[in-house]
Design a protein around this motif. Sequence first.
Motif, PDB file in Angstrom:
ATOM      1  N   MET A   1      -6.831 -17.886 -17.608  1.00  0.00           N
ATOM      2  CA  MET A   1      -5.524 -18.413 -17.208  1.00  0.00           C
ATOM      3  C   MET A   1      -4.900 -17.492 -16.178  1.00  0.00           C
ATOM      4  SD  MET A   1      -2.185 -19.307 -19.561  1.00  0.00           S
ATOM      5  CE  MET A   1      -1.907 -17.597 -20.004  1.00  0.00           C
ATOM      6  N   SER A   2      -4.350 -18.060 -15.132  1.00  0.00           N
ATOM      7  CA  SER A   2      -3.697 -17.275 -14.094  1.00  0.00           C
ATOM      8  C   SER A   2      -2.278 -16.909 -14.521  1.00  0.00           C
ATOM      9  CB  SER A   2      -3.651 -18.061 -12.787  1.00  0.00           C
ATOM     10  OG  SER A   2      -2.979 -17.337 -11.790  1.00  0.00           O
ATOM     11  N   VAL A   3      -1.955 -15.630 -14.440  1.00  0.00           N
ATOM     12  CA  VAL A   3      -0.636 -15.137 -14.816  1.00  0.00           C
ATOM     13  C   VAL A   3       0.097 -14.707 -13.561  1.00  0.00           C
ATOM     14  CG1 VAL A   3       0.645 -13.432 -16.150  1.00  0.00           C
ATOM     15  CG2 VAL A   3      -1.488 -14.376 -17.062  1.00  0.00           C
ATOM     16  N   SER A   4       1.345 -15.110 -13.414  1.00  0.00           N
ATOM     17  CA  SER A   4       2.116 -14.753 -12.224  1.00  0.00           C
ATOM     18  C   SER A   4       2.987 -13.543 -12.520  1.00  0.00           C
ATOM     19  CB  SER A   4       2.983 -15.933 -11.785  1.00  0.00           C
ATOM     20  OG  SER A   4       3.730 -15.593 -10.641  1.00  0.00           O
ATOM     21  N   LEU A   5       2.689 -12.443 -11.872  1.00  0.00           N
ATOM     22  CA  LEU A   5       3.493 -11.228 -11.944  1.00  0.00           C
ATOM     23  C   LEU A   5       3.995 -10.967 -10.532  1.00  0.00           C
ATOM     24  CD1 LEU A   5       1.099  -9.119 -14.196  1.00  0.00           C
ATOM     25  CD2 LEU A   5       3.088 -10.427 -14.924  1.00  0.00           C
ATOM     26  N   ASN A   6       5.278 -10.836 -10.362  1.00  0.00           N
ATOM     27  CA  ASN A   6       5.840 -11.004  -9.030  1.00  0.00           C
ATOM     28  C   ASN A   6       6.303  -9.748  -8.316  1.00  0.00           C
ATOM     29  OD1 ASN A   6       5.529 -13.831  -8.992  1.00  0.00           O
ATOM     30  ND2 ASN A   6       7.326 -14.065 -10.296  1.00  0.00           N
ATOM     31  N   CYS A   7       6.365  -8.606  -8.957  1.00  0.00           N
ATOM     32  CA  CYS A   7       6.876  -7.404  -8.305  1.00  0.00           C
ATOM     33  C   CYS A   7       5.734  -6.441  -8.004  1.00  0.00           C
ATOM     34  CB  CYS A   7       7.932  -6.720  -9.182  1.00  0.00           C
ATOM     35  SG  CYS A   7       8.680  -5.285  -8.379  1.00  0.00           S
ATOM     36  N   VAL A   8       5.615  -6.088  -6.740  1.00  0.00           N
ATOM     37  CA  VAL A   8       4.542  -5.185  -6.303  1.00  0.00           C
ATOM     38  C   VAL A   8       5.158  -3.924  -5.724  1.00  0.00           C
ATOM     39  CG1 VAL A   8       2.513  -4.924  -4.833  1.00  0.00           C
ATOM     40  CG2 VAL A   8       3.094  -7.187  -5.760  1.00  0.00           C
ATOM     41  N   GLY A   9       4.780  -2.773  -6.258  1.00  0.00           N
ATOM     42  CA  GLY A   9       5.191  -1.490  -5.699  1.00  0.00           C
ATOM     43  C   GLY A   9       4.133  -0.986  -4.745  1.00  0.00           C
ATOM     44  N   VAL A  10       4.552  -0.597  -3.550  1.00  0.00           N
ATOM     45  CA  VAL A  10       3.615  -0.102  -2.537  1.00  0.00           C
ATOM     46  C   VAL A  10       3.900   1.366  -2.264  1.00  0.00           C
ATOM     47  CG1 VAL A  10       2.792  -0.324  -0.165  1.00  0.00           C
ATOM     48  CG2 VAL A  10       3.405  -2.378  -1.458  1.00  0.00           C
ATOM     49  N   ILE A  11       2.876   2.185  -2.437  1.00  0.00           N
ATOM     50  CA  ILE A  11       2.939   3.623  -2.169  1.00  0.00           C
ATOM     51  C   ILE A  11       1.850   3.924  -1.134  1.00  0.00           C
ATOM     52  CG2 ILE A  11       3.045   5.892  -3.290  1.00  0.00           C
ATOM     53  CD1 ILE A  11       2.593   4.348  -5.959  1.00  0.00           C
ATOM     54  N   SER A  12       2.130   4.208   0.079  1.00  0.00           N
ATOM     55  CA  SER A  12       3.450   4.340   0.666  1.00  0.00           C
ATOM     56  C   SER A  12       3.541   3.376   1.851  1.00  0.00           C
ATOM     57  CB  SER A  12       3.668   5.777   1.143  1.00  0.00           C
ATOM     58  OG  SER A  12       2.672   6.117   2.113  1.00  0.00           O
ATOM     59  N   ILE A  13       4.681   3.408   2.548  1.00  0.00           N
ATOM     60  CA  ILE A  13       4.892   2.464   3.644  1.00  0.00           C
ATOM     61  C   ILE A  13       4.463   3.101   4.970  1.00  0.00           C
ATOM     62  CG2 ILE A  13       6.540   0.927   4.764  1.00  0.00           C
ATOM     63  CD1 ILE A  13       6.031   0.197   1.906  1.00  0.00           C
ATOM     64  N   GLY A  14       3.150   3.356   5.065  1.00  0.00           N
ATOM     65  CA  GLY A  14       2.572   3.729   6.350  1.00  0.00           C
ATOM     66  C   GLY A  14       2.154   2.467   7.096  1.00  0.00           C
ATOM     67  N   GLU A  15       1.251   2.611   8.041  1.00  0.00           N
ATOM     68  CA  GLU A  15       0.835   1.461   8.838  1.00  0.00           C
ATOM     69  C   GLU A  15       0.179   0.394   7.962  1.00  0.00           C
ATOM     70  OE1 GLU A  15      -1.549   0.517  13.032  1.00  0.00           O
ATOM     71  OE2 GLU A  15      -1.983   2.361  11.921  1.00  0.00           O
ATOM     72  N   MET A  16      -0.748   0.799   7.096  1.00  0.00           N
ATOM     73  CA  MET A  16      -1.424  -0.160   6.226  1.00  0.00           C
ATOM     74  C   MET A  16      -0.476  -0.660   5.143  1.00  0.00           C
ATOM     75  SD  MET A  16      -4.133  -1.902   5.499  1.00  0.00           S
ATOM     76  CE  MET A  16      -5.493  -1.103   6.385  1.00  0.00           C
ATOM     77  N   GLY A  17       0.264   0.257   4.509  1.00  0.00           N
ATOM     78  CA  GLY A  17       1.192  -0.146   3.461  1.00  0.00           C
ATOM     79  C   GLY A  17       2.229  -1.120   3.961  1.00  0.00           C
ATOM     80  N   LEU A  18       2.706  -0.893   5.175  1.00  0.00           N
ATOM     81  CA  LEU A  18       3.688  -1.797   5.767  1.00  0.00           C
ATOM     82  C   LEU A  18       3.089  -3.180   5.982  1.00  0.00           C
ATOM     83  CD1 LEU A  18       6.521  -2.143   7.072  1.00  0.00           C
ATOM     84  CD2 LEU A  18       5.466  -1.498   9.248  1.00  0.00           C
ATOM     85  N   GLY A  19       1.875  -3.239   6.497  1.00  0.00           N
ATOM     86  CA  GLY A  19       1.223  -4.523   6.711  1.00  0.00           C
ATOM     87  C   GLY A  19       1.020  -5.289   5.414  1.00  0.00           C
TER      88      GLY A  19
END
Length: 312
Positions: A1-19
């Motif tokens: 079953m697919s579960v929807s989890l909606n909040c994603v934390g990104v470490i860190s906001i460099g070039e790849m993280g920003l994209g």
Amino acid sequence: MSVSLNCVGVISIGEMGLGVARLLIAHGYRVVTFVADRSATTQNRALSAGVEKCQSLREMVCESDYLLSIVPPKDAHDTARRIAAELPSRAAKRSTPVYFLELNAVSPCSARAIAALLAATPSAAVIIDGGIIGGPPQPVDDEHWKSPRLVMSGPNTLPDSRLTTILNVRHVSSEIGAASGLKMCFASLTKGYTALAIQSFTTAQGLGTLPELRDLLQEHFPAMLSRADAGVRSMPPKAYRWVREMEEIGDTFADEGFERDLFYQVAQVYRTVSHDPILGQEQPGQRERGQTAEDVAGILHDALSREREDPQ
């Protein structure tokens, strides 16, 4: 079953993280980060993309359903230690674990060590090993994105099938470390070749034969010339990140019985670029020099010539 989890934390906001953050926001995910300890440029980058700023690392760990670690390889272990220190607070506040995606360019041994750090609070985190193959996500039009491939491994997979599709995930093994190792093998061929091109072009520049070298490559191996040009001109802002990545590749190959020295020497090529007073100052999106292979070769030739004349 697919579960929807909606909040994603990104470490860190460099070039790849920003994209990655922009990609997720465009598909309706809430993206958060902690950048209070980062530069004003990084903080503004996060705000401009619509990323929410958490007041503390603990808040990000507690708020996120997923944590994506996308940091320079030299910072991967320290980042994991900082996250691990906040997991007991997460466990006290929420009954569901956070999915921690270790997406850094590290060796399988490093990936397993990072997983062990996070496994100390097993009810608070699910660890997935991963690697990013390709450049940062970019919008093609209002509906479509060009995204890198995310290879992942470990006994667990993402519970959100939609997120799996958006992130272009391929699960390659049930073993932690397999995805990181695959990333290392891929990078050894791509970034390893770029390091060879840097040395070849710079040496030919010193000999006064760079145009002839390029003519010969165009005649006999045009695809090789195109790949060398693309790698050399895009490399300067990322060279500092690739120093440790090349050492991690050396460690990966050493675990299979090869000598690690080859890629430790490749790391030195990128260290030379990152320490150069001209090329080492280049930033993504703010390029001034080194935007052609010829300019990179000329800058490095001049710098290395000065070092030979005045080694002090």
